[in-house]
Design a protein around this motif. Structure first.
Motif, PDB file in Angstrom:
ATOM      1  N   SER A 185       0.810  -1.215   0.000  1.00  0.00           N
ATOM      2  CA  SER A 185       0.000   0.000   0.000  1.00  0.00           C
ATOM      3  C   SER A 185       0.850   1.274   0.000  1.00  0.00           C
ATOM      4  N   ILE A 186       2.155   1.119  -0.273  1.00  0.00           N
ATOM      5  CA  ILE A 186       3.021   2.297  -0.314  1.00  0.00           C
ATOM      6  C   ILE A 186       2.583   3.200  -1.459  1.00  0.00           C
ATOM      7  N   LEU A 187       2.410   4.449  -1.170  1.00  0.00           N
ATOM      8  CA  LEU A 187       1.951   5.399  -2.178  1.00  0.00           C
ATOM      9  C   LEU A 187       3.136   6.099  -2.819  1.00  0.00           C
ATOM     10  N   ASN A 188       2.918   6.555  -4.040  1.00  0.00           N
ATOM     11  CA  ASN A 188       3.965   7.263  -4.765  1.00  0.00           C
ATOM     12  C   ASN A 188       4.192   8.629  -4.112  1.00  0.00           C
ATOM     13  N   THR A 189       5.443   8.892  -3.802  1.00  0.00           N
ATOM     14  CA  THR A 189       5.758  10.145  -3.092  1.00  0.00           C
ATOM     15  C   THR A 189       6.099  11.294  -4.039  1.00  0.00           C
ATOM     16  N   ASP A 190       6.092  11.011  -5.344  1.00  0.00           N
ATOM     17  CA  ASP A 190       6.323  12.110  -6.290  1.00  0.00           C
ATOM     18  C   ASP A 190       5.209  13.141  -6.160  1.00  0.00           C
ATOM     19  N   PRO A 191       5.494  14.399  -6.358  1.00  0.00           N
ATOM     20  CA  PRO A 191       4.428  15.416  -6.303  1.00  0.00           C
ATOM     21  C   PRO A 191       3.411  15.180  -7.420  1.00  0.00           C
ATOM     22  N   PRO A 192       2.160  15.545  -7.189  1.00  0.00           N
ATOM     23  CA  PRO A 192       1.105  15.259  -8.167  1.00  0.00           C
ATOM     24  C   PRO A 192       1.355  15.872  -9.532  1.00  0.00           C
ATOM     25  N   GLU A 193       1.944  17.066  -9.551  1.00  0.00           N
ATOM     26  CA  GLU A 193       2.188  17.703 -10.843  1.00  0.00           C
ATOM     27  C   GLU A 193       3.206  16.919 -11.688  1.00  0.00           C
ATOM     28  N   LYS A 199      -0.592   5.186 -14.647  1.00  0.00           N
ATOM     29  CA  LYS A 199       0.062   6.318 -13.987  1.00  0.00           C
ATOM     30  C   LYS A 199      -0.974   7.331 -13.494  1.00  0.00           C
ATOM     31  N   PHE A 200      -2.010   7.590 -14.298  1.00  0.00           N
ATOM     32  CA  PHE A 200      -3.077   8.481 -13.850  1.00  0.00           C
ATOM     33  C   PHE A 200      -3.804   7.896 -12.635  1.00  0.00           C
ATOM     34  N   GLU A 201      -4.056   6.589 -12.651  1.00  0.00           N
ATOM     35  CA  GLU A 201      -4.697   5.949 -11.497  1.00  0.00           C
ATOM     36  C   GLU A 201      -3.800   6.010 -10.271  1.00  0.00           C
ATOM     37  N   ASP A 202      -2.492   5.870 -10.471  1.00  0.00           N
ATOM     38  CA  ASP A 202      -1.537   5.972  -9.365  1.00  0.00           C
ATOM     39  C   ASP A 202      -1.590   7.372  -8.758  1.00  0.00           C
ATOM     40  N   LEU A 203      -1.704   8.367  -9.605  1.00  0.00           N
ATOM     41  CA  LEU A 203      -1.832   9.748  -9.127  1.00  0.00           C
ATOM     42  C   LEU A 203      -3.081   9.921  -8.283  1.00  0.00           C
ATOM     43  N   ASP A 204      -4.183   9.371  -8.742  1.00  0.00           N
ATOM     44  CA  ASP A 204      -5.447   9.490  -8.003  1.00  0.00           C
ATOM     45  C   ASP A 204      -5.361   8.805  -6.647  1.00  0.00           C
ATOM     46  N   ARG A 205      -4.701   7.649  -6.597  1.00  0.00           N
ATOM     47  CA  ARG A 205      -4.550   6.938  -5.320  1.00  0.00           C
ATOM     48  C   ARG A 205      -3.609   7.662  -4.366  1.00  0.00           C
ATOM     49  N   SER A 220      -5.446  18.891  -6.967  1.00  0.00           N
ATOM     50  CA  SER A 220      -6.229  19.412  -8.091  1.00  0.00           C
ATOM     51  C   SER A 220      -6.055  18.552  -9.337  1.00  0.00           C
ATOM     52  N   GLU A 221      -4.918  17.852  -9.416  1.00  0.00           N
ATOM     53  CA  GLU A 221      -4.670  16.994 -10.580  1.00  0.00           C
ATOM     54  C   GLU A 221      -5.438  15.682 -10.520  1.00  0.00           C
ATOM     55  N   ALA A 222      -5.835  15.256  -9.315  1.00  0.00           N
ATOM     56  CA  ALA A 222      -6.419  13.919  -9.157  1.00  0.00           C
ATOM     57  C   ALA A 222      -7.751  13.787  -9.873  1.00  0.00           C
ATOM     58  N   ARG A 223      -8.590  14.807  -9.797  1.00  0.00           N
ATOM     59  CA  ARG A 223      -9.918  14.698 -10.408  1.00  0.00           C
ATOM     60  C   ARG A 223      -9.816  14.483 -11.908  1.00  0.00           C
ATOM     61  N   ARG A 224      -9.002  15.273 -12.574  1.00  0.00           N
ATOM     62  CA  ARG A 224      -8.859  15.117 -14.024  1.00  0.00           C
ATOM     63  C   ARG A 224      -8.155  13.811 -14.364  1.00  0.00           C
ATOM     64  N   ALA A 225      -7.316  13.337 -13.460  1.00  0.00           N
ATOM     65  CA  ALA A 225      -6.598  12.077 -13.702  1.00  0.00           C
ATOM     66  C   ALA A 225      -7.563  10.912 -13.880  1.00  0.00           C
ATOM     67  N   TYR A 249     -15.988   8.642 -12.527  1.00  0.00           N
ATOM     68  CA  TYR A 249     -15.916  10.097 -12.631  1.00  0.00           C
ATOM     69  C   TYR A 249     -17.307  10.710 -12.631  1.00  0.00           C
ATOM     70  N   THR A 250     -18.230  10.137 -13.390  1.00  0.00           N
ATOM     71  CA  THR A 250     -19.573  10.719 -13.483  1.00  0.00           C
ATOM     72  C   THR A 250     -20.308  10.660 -12.155  1.00  0.00           C
ATOM     73  N   VAL A 251     -19.993   9.654 -11.340  1.00  0.00           N
ATOM     74  CA  VAL A 251     -20.617   9.552 -10.021  1.00  0.00           C
ATOM     75  C   VAL A 251     -20.016  10.559  -9.053  1.00  0.00           C
ATOM     76  N   MET A 252     -18.694  10.684  -9.090  1.00  0.00           N
ATOM     77  CA  MET A 252     -17.998  11.555  -8.133  1.00  0.00           C
ATOM     78  C   MET A 252     -18.050  13.035  -8.521  1.00  0.00           C
ATOM     79  N   HIS A 253     -18.062  13.314  -9.823  1.00  0.00           N
ATOM     80  CA  HIS A 253     -17.959  14.708 -10.273  1.00  0.00           C
ATOM     81  C   HIS A 253     -18.980  15.036 -11.365  1.00  0.00           C
ATOM     82  N   PRO A 254     -20.248  14.835 -11.096  1.00  0.00           N
ATOM     83  CA  PRO A 254     -21.261  15.142 -12.128  1.00  0.00           C
ATOM     84  C   PRO A 254     -21.347  16.645 -12.380  1.00  0.00           C
ATOM     85  N   GLY A 255     -21.585  16.990 -13.624  1.00  0.00           N
ATOM     86  CA  GLY A 255     -21.782  18.400 -13.951  1.00  0.00           C
ATOM     87  C   GLY A 255     -20.523  19.219 -14.054  1.00  0.00           C
ATOM     88  N   THR A 256     -19.366  18.605 -13.885  1.00  0.00           N
ATOM     89  CA  THR A 256     -18.110  19.343 -13.981  1.00  0.00           C
ATOM     90  C   THR A 256     -17.668  19.471 -15.440  1.00  0.00           C
TER      91      THR A 256
END
Length: 284
Positions: free
Chosen positions: A33-41, A62-68, A74-79, A103-110
């Protein structure tokens, strides 16, 4: 009972071994469960670079890794939606659909919600089968395309949805006709009518509606429901006076000494009035 020195030592080593195993288990679960320590950007830029190189599967992961790793950035939602797009480009439609639906469930209307619905629609659209096969994917594609048109009418994806809607509706109408003709041939006229009725009610702008009205005429005549048969021919003749299906339907009525006539209480009359560009009247 007193333990001998050797037996006591064995118990001690067993206890130590158990403790080591327990600690090892904890360490193992932590490792997974170790998370990636790189900055989101940076993670976002890396995923985007993979996309530009055509490495879509790696980009999606890689996008899924960013979200986790950075779920509140701010990058996670678009990821999430970009992971869906990358999976779609990689040909992994189940993963694309799952990510886009999330995405549609978590961020509808965005801002990116139209893209998410477009990805779902495209995934199902690509999986559409011919009319004689199961139409589940077609129905799901049509549902998403209609969502785009109704909720996001000004989006690019909504403007591009019209042609796909026509194709999906035509496929569904063709499927209903296939089944309806089978039932009619088997003299199961009620079941056949239900299929043709779906075409006339739900897919009025497809080319199949002309034949559907003709088949309804045949089925209603076979059952002795003359007024519905006359209404079907009247609607067919008014809107498609040059159609071969109208000529055949009209000839069938004439052979029984009947003529087209509109029954204002018929479901056919009421269904056809719902079509804004076509009017109802007597035969042409």
């Amino acid at each position: 009972m007193r333990k001998t020195p050797k037996l006591a030592a064995a118990y001690v080593w067993c206890a130590i071994g158990s403790a080591v195993l327990a600690l090892g288990g904890c360490a193992s679960s932590t490792d997974t469960s170790i998370l990636n320590t790189d900055p989101p950007e940076k993670m976002y830029a890396d995923a985007d670079a993979l996309m530009n190189k055509g490495k879509f599967d790696a980009a999606a992961r890689k996008f899924e890794d960013l979200d986790r790793s950075h779920p509140y950035s701010s990058e996670a939602r678009r990821a999430i939606v970009l992971a869906a797009y990358a999976y779609y480009k990689a040909g992994k439609t189940p993963e694309a659909i799952a990510s886009a639906e999330r995405y549609t469930v978590m961020h509808p209307g965005t801002k990116d919600a139209p893209l998410a619905h477009h990805i779902i629609a495209s995934s199902y659209f690509d999986d559409m089968k011919t009319s004689e096969r199961d139409q589940t994917a077609t129905r799901k594609a049509l549902e998403q395309l209609r969502i785009l048109k109704s909720r996001y009418p000004d989006s690019t994806y909504a403007r591009d949805a019209d042609n796909r809607i026509r194709i999906a509706e035509d496929n569904l109408a063709a499927s209903e006709m296939e089944v309806g003709r089978f039932y009619q041939k088997d003299k199961n006229f009620i079941a056949a009518i239900n299929r043709f009725k779906t075409v006339v009610s739900d897919y009025q702008t497809t080319a199949h509606v002309e034949e559907a009205l003709m088949r309804l005429t045949e089925c209603y005549m076979a059952l002795g429901v003359v007024n519905e048969a006359q209404t079907a021919v009247a609607v067919l003749g008014h809107n498609f006076p040059e159609s071969k299906w109208y000529r055949n339907a009209h000839a069938l009525l004439k052979s029984e000494g009947l003529a087209p006539a509109v029954n204002s209480e018929s479901w056919i009359t009421k269904a056809w009035k719902s079509v804004p560009k076509l009017s109802l009247g007597g035969p042409g």
